[in-house]
Design a protein around this motif. Structure first.
Motif, PDB file in Angstrom:
ATOM      1  N   PRO A 368      -6.796  46.288  10.781  1.00 62.44           N
ATOM      2  CA  PRO A 368      -7.396  47.597  11.089  1.00 62.44           C
ATOM      3  C   PRO A 368      -7.954  48.309   9.867  1.00 62.44           C
ATOM      4  N   GLN A 369      -7.248  48.199   8.731  1.00 63.43           N
ATOM      5  CA  GLN A 369      -7.714  48.897   7.534  1.00 63.43           C
ATOM      6  C   GLN A 369      -9.036  48.317   7.024  1.00 63.43           C
ATOM      7  N   ILE A 370      -9.151  47.006   7.022  1.00 56.03           N
ATOM      8  CA  ILE A 370     -10.393  46.374   6.572  1.00 56.03           C
ATOM      9  C   ILE A 370     -11.561  46.768   7.475  1.00 56.03           C
ATOM     10  N   MET A 371     -11.327  46.745   8.779  1.00 48.96           N
ATOM     11  CA  MET A 371     -12.400  47.097   9.702  1.00 48.96           C
ATOM     12  C   MET A 371     -12.820  48.561   9.532  1.00 48.96           C
ATOM     13  N   ARG A 372     -11.835  49.415   9.393  1.00 53.62           N
ATOM     14  CA  ARG A 372     -12.138  50.837   9.225  1.00 53.62           C
ATOM     15  C   ARG A 372     -12.918  51.087   7.932  1.00 53.62           C
ATOM     16  N   ASN A 373     -12.482  50.478   6.838  1.00 52.09           N
ATOM     17  CA  ASN A 373     -13.135  50.697   5.544  1.00 52.09           C
ATOM     18  C   ASN A 373     -14.555  50.133   5.523  1.00 52.09           C
ATOM     19  N   ILE A 374     -14.743  48.976   6.160  1.00 50.16           N
ATOM     20  CA  ILE A 374     -16.083  48.391   6.196  1.00 50.16           C
ATOM     21  C   ILE A 374     -17.030  49.267   6.997  1.00 50.16           C
ATOM     22  N   PHE A 375     -16.574  49.769   8.133  1.00 51.37           N
ATOM     23  CA  PHE A 375     -17.453  50.632   8.930  1.00 51.37           C
ATOM     24  C   PHE A 375     -17.752  51.931   8.200  1.00 51.37           C
ATOM     25  N   ALA A 376     -16.753  52.459   7.489  1.00 49.21           N
ATOM     26  CA  ALA A 376     -16.955  53.711   6.759  1.00 49.21           C
ATOM     27  C   ALA A 376     -17.987  53.554   5.649  1.00 49.21           C
TER      28      ALA A 376
END
Length: 409
Positions: A368-376
Motif C-alpha cells: 500500500p505504501q509504494i502504491m500510495r507514494n507512486i500515485f502521489a
C-alpha cells in the motif's frame, strides 16, 4: 459426538469468526466514510489515502499476536485465545467510532484491532487445519475464503448504515455486533487432540519410511525452506495487498468510475479473492502446494499486465485484471496454512504459521505504501504495477528454489 463429526462444527464456528475478522478488507469503505466525517464535521482536509497508514498498521502488527497467541493455542486450545482476540478486534472497531484524528484511528483500529485480529485469525485457521489432515488445502482455502468474503458482504451493509446515521455509528454498531458473534462462536471451538486422524485416513509415508517431523519454531528457523517460503509469501501477497488497500481509489482515478461503481469493483475483487482461496486450496491437494503457487504468481503477472494497459473508460479490461489479481492473491492466502503444516508438521502450526505470516505483513506494509507514494508523485499507477510484476517474477524464482532445497525430502 465423535471427533469426525465435531470437527465440522468447529469448522462452521471458525467460519463465523473469520467472517467477522475479514471485515478488515472492507477498510476502503470505512476509510471513505471517516474521511467525509473528518472533513465535514471536524473541518479537516484529508483524503482516503491519508488514512492508508491505519490499514497498513492493522495488517503489519498481526504476526505479533499470531505468534504469541499461537503458542497459547497450541498449548491450551483455541477457545480463550480466539475470544480475547475477537473482543480486541470488535473493541478496536467500536472505539474507532470515537475517533477525532488519524492518530486515534491508528491506536484503536490499527493497534488494538490489528493485534486482536492476528491472535484470533491465526488460531481459527491452525485449529481447522489440524482437524482436517486429510484435506488441509481445501480447509485452509475455505476458512480463509470466508475471511475474504466479508469484504463482499459488509460494504453494502456499512454503506446503508452510514447513509442513515454516520461513519462513527457504523464503527460502533459493527464492533459490538462482532464481539457478540465471536463470543458465541467461541463456545463451539475445540482443541484438536495430538495425532488425530479421521476414520479411514492414513498420512502419506515418505519414500525413506521416515515419520513426518513436527518442528517447533526454532527447528523451522534452521531450515532454508522457511526463508524461501516467507519471501515467496511476501512476493505473492504484494500485488493483492497493494491493490486491495486502494481498489476504490484506483477505479475512480484510473478508470473514471463513479463512487458507486468503484464500490462494486471492491466487491468483485473480494469475490475473486475468496474464490481463489477455495479453488487453489482444493487444487493444491491434487497437484501440490508449490505447483499451485507457481501458477498463482503467473496469474498475477497476467492480471497486472491487464491493469497496466487500463485507462479512462476501459472498464471491461479493468475488471478482467482485477479478477485475475484477486484469484492470485487468494491462492496464496488459501494454500499457505496447509503448506506450512505440510512442511513443518501440524503440532506447532499455530506458532509456525504466525511466524510465516511475517511475509504477509511485509507485503501489507510495503504494498500500500509504494502504491500510495507512486500515485502521489506521478498521479498514475503504472509504475506500481511494474514493481508488482517484478515481485511476481521473483516469486516464480522462489518456487524454483524451494524445489531445489526440498528435493529428496
Amino acid at each position: 459426538m465423535n471427533l469426525d463429526k465435531k470437527r465440522w462444527i468447529v469448522l462452521l464456528a471458525a467460519c463465523f469468526i473469520n467472517l467477522c475478522l475479514g471485515s478488515i478488507y472492507a477498510w476502503s469503505v470505512f476509510s471513505s466514510a471517516m474521511t467525509d466525517y473528518f472533513n465535514t464535521t471536524l473541518r479537516m482536509n484529508l483524503t482516503p489515502g491519508d488514512l492508508a497508514i491505519v490499514y497498513t498498521i492493522a495488517n503489519s502488527v498481526g504476526p505479533i499476536t499470531m505468534i504469541s497467541g499461537g503458542w497459547f493455542n497450541d498449548k491450551f486450545g483455541p477457545k480463550k485465545v480466539i475470544l480475547v482476540g475477537g473482543i480486541m478486534w470488535g473493541l478496536g472497531m467500536f472505539l474507532s467510532g470515537f475517533a477525532t484524528s488519524v492518530g486515534f484511528l491508528i491506536v484503536t483500529y490499527g493497534l488494538v484491532g490489528g493485534l486482536g485480529l492476528g491472535m484470533a485469525y491465526g488460531s481459527t485457521i491452525s485449529t481447522c487445519v489440524k482437524f482436517f489432515p486429510d484435506k488441509r488445502g481445501l480447509i485452509g482455502g475455505i476458512t480463509t475464503a470466508v475471511y475474504g468474503m466479508s469484504s463482499v458482504i459488509l460494504p453494502p451493509i456499512v454503506t446503508v448504515v452510514v447513509q442513515n446515521t454516520d461513519a462513527t455509528f457504523a464503527f460502533k454498531a459493527v464492533g459490538i455486533t462482532f464481539m457478540v458473534l465471536i463470543a458465541l462462536s467461541c463456545l463451539f471451538m475445540e482443541q484438536c487432540p495430538e495425532g488425530y486422524k479421521p476414520a479411514g485416513f492414513e498420512p502419506a509415508v515418505k519414500a525413506d519410511g521416515a515419520a513426518p517431523k513436527n518442528l517447533d519454531w526454532k527447528g523451522m528457523l534452521k531450515t532454508p525452506a522457511f526463508y524461501i517460503m516467507l519471501l515467496l509469501l511476501t512476493c505473492g501477497a504484494f500485488t493483492g495487498m497493494m491493490i486491495i488497500s486502494q481498489a476504490s481509489a484506483v477505479a475512480q482515478n484510473m478508470i473514471g468510475m463513479t463512487v458507486v461503481s468503484a464500490s462494486l469493483a471492491v466487491s468483485v475483487l473480494a469475490f475473486f479473492n475468496a474464490l481463489g482461496r477455495i479453488v487453489a486450496g482444493y487444487v493444491s491437494d491434487k497437484i501440490g502446494r508449490i505447483n499451485t503457487l507457481t501458477v498463482a504468481c503467473a496469474l498475477a503477472i497476467v492480471g497486472l499486465v491487464c491493469l497496466f494497459n487500463c485507462g479512462q473508460g476501459t472498464v471491461a479490461l479493468f475488471y478482467v485484471g482485477l479478477s485475475i489479481v484477486g484469484i492470485s492473491f487468494g491462492s496464496f492466502m488459501g494454500v499457505y496454512p496447509g503448506f506450512t503444516a505440510d512442511q513443518f508438521g501440524p503440532k506447532n502450526n499455530s506458532v509456525n504459521y504466525g511466524i510465516m505470516f511475517i511475509g504477509f505483513a511485509l507485503a501489507g506494509y510495503f504494498g500500500p505504501q509504494i502504491m500510495r507514494n507512486i500515485f502521489a508523485s506521478t498521479n498514475a499507477y503504472a509504475n506500481a504495477f511494474i514493481i508488482a510484476i517484478i515481485f511476481s517474477v521473483v516469486g516464480i524464482v522462489f518456487t524454483c528454489l524451494y524445489r531445489v532445497v526440498t528435493r529428496g525430502r
